[in-house]
Structures are given as structure tokens and as C-alpha cells.
Design a protein around this motif. Sequence first.
Motif, short mmCIF file in Angstrom:
data_model
loop_
_atom_site.label_atom_id
_atom_site.label_comp_id
_atom_site.label_asym_id
_atom_site.label_seq_id
_atom_site.Cartn_x
_atom_site.Cartn_y
_atom_site.Cartn_z
N ARG A 164 0.71 -1.38 0.32
CA ARG A 164 -0.26 -0.47 0.01
C ARG A 164 1.00 0.99 0.08
NH1 ARG A 164 -3.40 1.22 4.66
NH2 ARG A 164 -1.01 1.43 6.29
N ALA A 165 2.05 1.33 0.95
CA ALA A 165 2.74 3.01 0.97
C ALA A 165 3.81 2.51 -0.63
CB ALA A 165 4.12 1.70 2.19
N MET A 166 3.79 1.33 -0.93
CA MET A 166 4.35 1.86 -2.14
C MET A 166 3.85 1.78 -3.15
SD MET A 166 7.55 -1.26 -2.16
CE MET A 166 8.09 -0.98 -4.01
N SER A 167 1.72 1.96 -2.54
CA SER A 167 1.47 2.26 -4.06
C SER A 167 0.98 2.98 -5.40
CB SER A 167 -0.23 2.29 -3.99
OG SER A 167 -0.34 3.24 -3.31
N THR A 168 1.75 4.58 -4.99
CA THR A 168 1.74 5.44 -5.70
C THR A 168 3.45 5.86 -5.64
OG1 THR A 168 1.87 7.15 -3.37
CG2 THR A 168 -0.08 6.93 -3.90
N ASP A 169 3.88 5.27 -6.19
CA ASP A 169 5.29 5.20 -6.65
C ASP A 169 5.39 6.12 -5.98
OD1 ASP A 169 6.95 4.12 -7.70
OD2 ASP A 169 6.51 4.81 -10.28
N PRO A 170 6.29 6.22 -4.11
CA PRO A 170 6.29 7.26 -3.75
C PRO A 170 8.09 7.29 -4.25
CG PRO A 170 6.33 5.25 -2.40
CD PRO A 170 5.63 5.47 -3.28
N GLU A 171 8.98 8.55 -3.81
CA GLU A 171 9.88 8.90 -4.07
C GLU A 171 10.83 8.11 -3.10
OE1 GLU A 171 10.08 12.66 -5.30
OE2 GLU A 171 9.60 12.14 -7.75
N VAL A 172 10.07 8.78 -1.28
CA VAL A 172 10.54 9.00 -0.57
C VAL A 172 10.09 7.55 0.30
CG1 VAL A 172 11.54 9.31 2.44
CG2 VAL A 172 11.58 10.54 -0.01
N LEU A 173 10.42 5.92 0.93
CA LEU A 173 9.27 5.40 1.61
C LEU A 173 10.18 6.11 3.48
CD1 LEU A 173 7.38 2.89 1.44
CD2 LEU A 173 9.64 1.49 1.50
N LEU A 174 9.03 5.80 3.92
CA LEU A 174 9.03 5.70 5.00
C LEU A 174 8.60 5.08 6.35
CD1 LEU A 174 7.99 9.79 5.72
CD2 LEU A 174 9.58 8.73 5.18
N MET A 175 9.85 4.16 7.14
CA MET A 175 8.69 2.82 8.42
C MET A 175 9.62 2.97 9.38
SD MET A 175 10.44 0.09 4.21
CE MET A 175 9.15 -1.17 4.71
N ASP A 176 8.26 3.00 10.31
CA ASP A 176 8.12 3.11 10.92
C ASP A 176 8.24 1.36 12.37
OD1 ASP A 176 8.29 3.99 13.76
OD2 ASP A 176 6.84 5.21 14.35
N GLU A 177 9.49 1.19 12.44
CA GLU A 177 9.55 -0.22 13.38
C GLU A 177 8.67 -0.95 12.63
OE1 GLU A 177 9.86 -0.18 17.00
OE2 GLU A 177 10.07 1.89 17.60
N PRO A 178 8.23 -0.86 11.54
CA PRO A 178 7.61 -2.15 10.29
C PRO A 178 7.42 -3.31 10.62
CG PRO A 178 9.56 -1.14 8.77
CD PRO A 178 9.89 -1.00 10.09
N PHE A 179 8.86 -3.93 10.84
CA PHE A 179 8.71 -5.58 11.54
C PHE A 179 8.81 -5.39 13.30
CE2 PHE A 179 10.82 -5.25 7.40
CZ PHE A 179 10.00 -5.15 6.06
N GLY A 180 8.98 -4.66 13.80
CA GLY A 180 8.75 -4.65 15.03
C GLY A 180 7.79 -6.13 16.03
N ALA A 181 7.09 -6.03 15.11
CA ALA A 181 5.83 -7.02 16.49
C ALA A 181 5.40 -8.19 15.48
CB ALA A 181 4.19 -5.91 15.79
#
Lengths: 259, 260
Positions: A153-170
Motif C-alpha cells: 500500500r505504501a508503495m502504491s503511489t510510487d513514492p520517492e521516499v519510503l518511510l518505515m517506522d519499526e515496520p517489523f517490530g511486532a
Amino acid sequence: MTDTGVRFADVSISYRGGKGAATVQAVSGVDLAIAPGEFVSLVGPSGCGKSTLLRTLADLLTPTSGSVTIGGASPREMRLARKLGFVFQESALLEWRTIEDNVMLPLEIAGVAYAERRERARALIALVGIAGFERSFPRQLSGGMRQRASIARAMSTDPEVLLMDEPFGALDQITRDRLNLELLEISQRERMTVVFVTHSIAEAVLLSDRVVIMSPRPGRIRCILPIDLPRPRALSVRHEPRFAELAALGLAELEGGFV
Amino acid sequence: MALSSRAGVAWPPVLAFVVVVGAWEAIVRAYQVPSYLVPAPSAIWTALWFDNGSIFGQAAITTLEAVAGFAIGSLIGALVGIGCAYSLLLSRAILPYVIAANTIPVVGIAPIVILWFGSGIASKIAVTALLSFFPLAVNMMRGLQSYDRTVMDVFHIAAANGFQRFFKMRLPSALPYIFVGLKLNVSFAVVGAIVAEFVQADEGLGFVIMSAYKNLNMPRLWAAMAVTALIGIVLFAVVAIVERLVIPWHDSMRDPALTS
């Protein structure tokens, strides 16, 4: 491909802890430039302001002083231009939508035609390795699969910057390793600028071009560790002596932050 | 598997009904209980089908009042709930009065409403609407405020406008609450219609109950009561079925036989 870098210039962020409470200095005097296409991790203990910094990039927070720019534009301009992707610790999927409909949500909001956004969603769902679950609902998926959908979903708009806030922490360690591997492959292929927040030095060293180690109260940059492990990397890079060396170095700095 | 378990759920209440009604009939006959105290089920059955003046025709009027009042009350309640969810000032200004108004017994308000709207069907609809307004207003407000903050951040980053946030996130998040409110409303709607008819009416089930009471025609009174209960059950079931269709994703709708 992207030519969008990130720059923090003397950024300080403080907020009130509540009515009448003292002002808390969350981040103090942060200077950091991230090159276009670079993968940078922010590592530090709780309260070091790493998530706070990340949230300023997404225009979820405004710094108290200093400036934040992304490719020369403000985070707000970048957000409104839909050039940012954000992955949270929780997958934050809409439980009433299928995986496919969740992944295309940002495109739907942007007004992209159905056929086009569906095609894009399907490609991304395959990219993050959950093909076949397009019509499933989030509650039918495991935590790791939901997080994959969240990345898509975060990549769907083809972003130039991907920001990830402890995405695998859980996630559990095995799932985490697998998702690290996938993220490694995706980020090497897509060459987006990635800013990644984590507690784990090992995860940061594995994924990043540079690791920014932060210390708490107030949050500031303690040191920046360039990761000179060759790319493309695989999970096996963790068995190399240089990896152990870098991880130990990072850990020493991290522990030094407590003294 | 699904079919047999559904039948397994259906038979206990049916059996209970048969046992209770059978025992009731037997006791009334054995002890010759006078019909004005407790009429036999068979007498109620006869009154339901063969008494002068169709109970079902009167039931249609009451149902119309209940459904119309429910629709109007729910619509107004939804709008008030949306307003209060979006405006702290509005919710602070009017919520205390809405709650206070809700504590006024409907029997007290009904005569005033009948004075305003006349003794026909309009006043019954107004009383019903008044009664079935509060639950949805409160649940709509709470539901719209119950969204996930991280999901709101997702919409923020996607640069969603207010309408998109409302229709794609806050309203769907509120649906489980909305159905709680609608189910309460629909239960109150039948009560509202009956009570309003008690106060002043020349048609409807409330009128049938009152006139049967005055004539001591107890089987007819019991028959009207049974039909009232049936209307309440059917209307509630309709809302529950719509809920099942609209929010199959919600936890409260989860069928263990389907997910495991």
C-alpha cells in the motif's frame, strides 16, 4: 529511480507533555542529509526521537525549529503531491476491505481509474509475495502477510521516499528475517530513498547504506555508521566477519548513549 | 455441517414454545382459569383470526407508524451524531439537553405531541421518531470517534480530503456502533407507536389493546399483544439481517464455523 534526498537542518522538536506539564525536548539540533536512493536507518533506544523525526518527514509533525526538506520541497508539499509512502508498526489495514482494495486505497484517494489502480495493486501484491490473497480480508492473513500488504500500500503511489517506522517490530524473528530479505531485494531493485526506524542494530546493518545511531533525552544524533557491505546483499551477509564487526560497533555506540 | 448446525440452533426455542404453550393450555383447561385472568392459547388464537375487526389491519397501521418513526428518528439521530462527532462545540452545547430530554418519559410527551400533530397517524410517527432518535445519535457520535489513529495517519499521508476520510474510513469504522443504535431504535419504535396510541387513537394495536381492555375482551387483548411482539421481533430481525450483510467483516459477525 529517484533524485529526491532528505535534509534535516538543525531540527529541534519539543512538545508539551500535557496541560500544565513541562515541555519535553524530543529532538535537539539534528543535522542529517540523506542522498537520493539511499537507505538510512535511525536506531536508538525508546525516547531518542527516531520516530518523531520520521513523522516530521511525513508532515505528521512540524519541527519546533530548524527545517526539513525532501528534494528541496517541504514535507507538506511532498505529501500533497503523494510522493511519500509510510509503513507503520501496525499494518493499519482497513478490515472491511480486501487486500487488493487496501493496497489500492491511496490510488483511489488520488483519483486513479479503477482498472489502472487494480493493475498496480496486483503487481505490488505479487512484488511483496502475497499473490493469491488479493480477495482475502486482512483478518484472514497472518501478521507478516498483513505487513507485506501494508508495504505494498505504501508503495502504491510510487513514492520517492519510503518511510518505515519499526515496520517489523511486532513480528516474530523468522517472519522478520524473511521480510528483511524481501525488503532488501525490493529496495535494491526500486532504488527508492528509504528512511527506516528500528530498535535492532542487526536489522539496520543488514538493510542500510548508513546507520544513524541516536541517544535519548533529548534525542540527538550520536554517530553515523557507514555500512560498507557490498550489494546486492542476502541474509547470509550476517555470517560475514565485517557484518559482526559493524553490528558490534553500532551496539557499542548504542550502549555508550546510556552512560 | 452448516445446515445441520443451523437446524440444531433452531429446534430448542421451537421445542420450548411448544412445551410452554401446551402446558399453558392444559393448566387453563384443568383448573378452569377465568379467561379475563389468563385466556387459553386456543382462545387467543381464535380472537386473533375470528374476532370482529381484523387485528392484522390494525397491526399494519402500527407497523407503518413504527417504521416511519424509526426512519425519521434514525435520520435525525444520525445527523445529530455526525454533527456532534465533528464539532466539539456543538456536542458540548446540545448533548446535555439531548440526554436530559431522553429521560423524559414518552407517556408525558405523547399528549403534547398529539396536540401539535393531531390525533391521526402523524402524531404517532412523531412520538416514535422522538423515542428512536437518541440511541443512534449517541452511537453515531461514538462510532465516528472510534477510528484507528494510525489509519487516520494513512489517510493523511495519502492526502485524503474530508469527504474521503468520512466515507472511506470514519463511517465504515462507525458501522458496528451504528447498528447497535439502529437495533435499539427499532425496539423503541414499536414501544413509541403503541404508547402514543394508548394516549389517543382510533386505530392501531395500541387502540385495540385499550378498547379490548375496556370491554374486558381479554383474548383479543392478548392477541394484540402477541402481534405487537411479533412486529418488534420481525423489525429487529430485519435490522440484524441488514447488519450481517453490511458488516460481515466485523468481529461480532464472525462465524466460527466459517473462519476456522
